[in-house]
Scaffold this motif. Structure first.
Motif, PDB file in Angstrom:
ATOM      1  N   GLY A 195      -6.901  -2.682  -1.873  1.00  0.00           N
ATOM      2  CA  GLY A 195      -6.248  -3.935  -1.534  1.00  0.00           C
ATOM      3  C   GLY A 195      -5.799  -4.758  -2.720  1.00  0.00           C
ATOM      4  N   SER A 251      -0.862   0.364  -5.506  1.00  0.00           N
ATOM      5  CA  SER A 251       0.311   1.127  -5.048  1.00  0.00           C
ATOM      6  C   SER A 251       1.609   0.411  -5.408  1.00  0.00           C
ATOM      7  N   ASP A 297      -4.271  10.150  -4.024  1.00  0.00           N
ATOM      8  CA  ASP A 297      -4.407  10.149  -2.563  1.00  0.00           C
ATOM      9  C   ASP A 297      -3.530  11.235  -1.935  1.00  0.00           C
ATOM     10  N   ARG A 314      -5.123  -8.726   2.729  1.00  0.00           N
ATOM     11  CA  ARG A 314      -4.100  -7.680   2.681  1.00  0.00           C
ATOM     12  C   ARG A 314      -4.508  -6.469   3.513  1.00  0.00           C
ATOM     13  N   LEU A 315      -5.770  -6.083   3.418  1.00  0.00           N
ATOM     14  CA  LEU A 315      -6.227  -4.938   4.200  1.00  0.00           C
ATOM     15  C   LEU A 315      -6.124  -5.205   5.687  1.00  0.00           C
ATOM     16  N   THR A 359      -1.997  -5.413   6.339  1.00  0.00           N
ATOM     17  CA  THR A 359      -1.169  -4.227   6.112  1.00  0.00           C
ATOM     18  C   THR A 359      -1.736  -2.954   6.718  1.00  0.00           C
ATOM     19  N   ARG A 360      -3.062  -2.913   6.922  1.00  0.00           N
ATOM     20  CA  ARG A 360      -3.676  -1.696   7.444  1.00  0.00           C
ATOM     21  C   ARG A 360      -4.362  -1.919   8.784  1.00  0.00           C
ATOM     22  N   MET A 384      -7.072  -3.405   9.289  1.00  0.00           N
ATOM     23  CA  MET A 384      -8.489  -3.146   9.115  1.00  0.00           C
ATOM     24  C   MET A 384      -9.306  -4.369   9.520  1.00  0.00           C
ATOM     25  N   ALA A 439     -13.174  -4.116   5.998  1.00  0.00           N
ATOM     26  CA  ALA A 439     -12.539  -4.359   4.701  1.00  0.00           C
ATOM     27  C   ALA A 439     -13.574  -4.770   3.666  1.00  0.00           C
TER      28      ALA A 439
END
Length: 399
Positions: free
Chosen positions: A11, A15, A32, A140-141, A144-145, A147, A152
């Motif tokens: 997070g 990336s 990954d 963010r997790l 965006t995911r 979670m 998280a």
């Protein structure tokens, strides 16, 4: 070719940094992605996972059931180590293949989430760590995911914390602002450090310090910086070589030129010459023509050594290669330990540095001005060594 390790907590924005580096022309090797490749259907990696964890971690189609495997290893250190023994060697082998296939002038960035945890930081010329506030990472997790917040938090807690990662970092990129602000940091890094660093590595040319003299205040991170450099040198050489942090930056509380001095001990100067190519490949090329400790020793006496520099334009260094037991080797360790142990000597040297720097704006004439002080202090250091039973290998370890 420049080899860069990129890491950061989940997070943090690693990336996003990798994407921007790719836009600048870097070759990105994403661990990954490789982790998925090495356990794809039909691979030896997937077969070994099935044997180790059972058919319940495989789908009906024979693919890896990632959520099922994650449930098995998360919170179970032994299971996680079993998985890592299967995947990590295969990931490293594939990364090595991709690196070898890159152009000789490439900047190869390995995006490795567990770079610090796996202890591979010394294998890179430079390590970049992306950091962000913990609350921002959790947010963010979740955004965006998808979670859950509790998950998280657990994922963040399972990784190395920022303090541990920072000790391995040559560069820290903070990602608490906008994406544009992060991209600006990455662009500056690529333009001002990575590109010239790559050229220096390829040409085996040292990044020279500014000839102008500047005495910096004591920096508490100098020993950590030295340890990272020492780890790279040890990684490049056969086991058993002693590498020491010497000079003013090795003395806590002492002002100094912002140049890290290191010393590699060898059995003979022929061995030093035989190691030169390995050192150059790791980013520590020889400086031609600089072979002796010019101002040390008795009149008419020279103390032979080999001198290497560093290719990183963001970290100037000197690597002195001296024979174990030689006068130069002993002198470097004795003066360092004497100044560490005797506050009066350290403070006297600090005050003298102020005087010398006021009179000499060129670092070479400054070095010459120091010699009479060193002659006197060397006698005091010898007396201290005799009183205390000091030995030149005390506190030193080989790697």
């Amino acid at each position: 070719m420049l080899k860069v390790g990129l890491t950061g907590g989940i997070g943090a924005g690693k990336s996003a940094v990798a994407r921007r580096l790719a836009r600048n022309g870097a070759v990105i090797i994403d661990s990954d992605v490789l982790a998925r490749e090495v356990v794809a259907p039909g691979t030896e990696g997937l077969a070994e996972i099935g044997t180790a964890f059972g058919p319940e971690v495989l789908t009906a189609e024979g693919e890896l059931d990632r959520p099922a495997l994650a449930a098995r290893v998360f919170g179970d250190p032994e299971a996680r180590r079993t998985l890592e023994k299967i995947t990590h060697p295969r990931i490293r082998a594939r990364a090595a293949e991709l690196t070898a296939a890159a152009s000789p002038d490439a900047i190869v960035v390995n995006d490795v989430p567990l770079l610090v945890e796996t202890g591979i930081a010394p294998s890179y010329h430079l390590v970049v760590v992306v950091e962000a506030d913990r609350a921002a990472r959790v947010r963010r997790l979740a955004e965006t995911r998808g979670m859950p917040l509790e998950q998280a938090e657990s994922r963040i807690a399972a990784q190395a914390d920022d303090t541990v990662r920072r000790r391995a970092a040559d560069v820290v990129l903070r990602n608490d602002g906008t994406l544009d602000e992060l991209n600006e940091q990455v662009d500056r890094l690529f333009r001002n450090r990575l590109r010239p660093y790559e050229e220096n590595v390829r040409l085996r040319s040292s990044a020279r310090p500014d000839r102008r003299l500047h005495i910096a205040d004591p920096d508490p991170t100098w020993p950590e910086q030295a340890e990272r450099l020492i780890a790279r040198i040890r990684h490049a050489l056969p086991a058993g070589h002693l590498v020491s942090h010497i000079g003013s930056t090795a003395v806590p509380g002492l002002p100094a030129k912002d140049i890290i001095d290191l010393m590699l001990a060898v059995r003979t100067l022929d061995e030093a010459d035989a190691l030169a190519d390995r050192l150059a490949g790791a980013g520590f090329p020889r400086r031609p023509g600089e072979w002796i400790d010019n101002a040390r020793g008795l009149p008419g006496e020279t103390w032979p050594k080999r001198l290497h520099g560093g290719t990183d334009p963001g970290r100037t260094l000197n690597l002195h290669v001296r024979v174990t037991g030689s006068p130069g080797w002993r002198f470097a360790l004795l003066m360092r330990d004497h100044l560490r142990a005797v506050p009066e000597a350290r403070d006297g040297y600090a005050a003298a540095k102020v005087r010398w720097s006021a009179d000499h704006q060129d670092r070479y004439t400054y070095a010459e001005a120091k010699e009479p002080w060193f002659d006197d202090e060397a006698r005091a250091a010898d007396d201290w060594a005799e009183r205390t039973g000091w030995r030149p290998d005390s506190g030193e370890t080989a790697g």
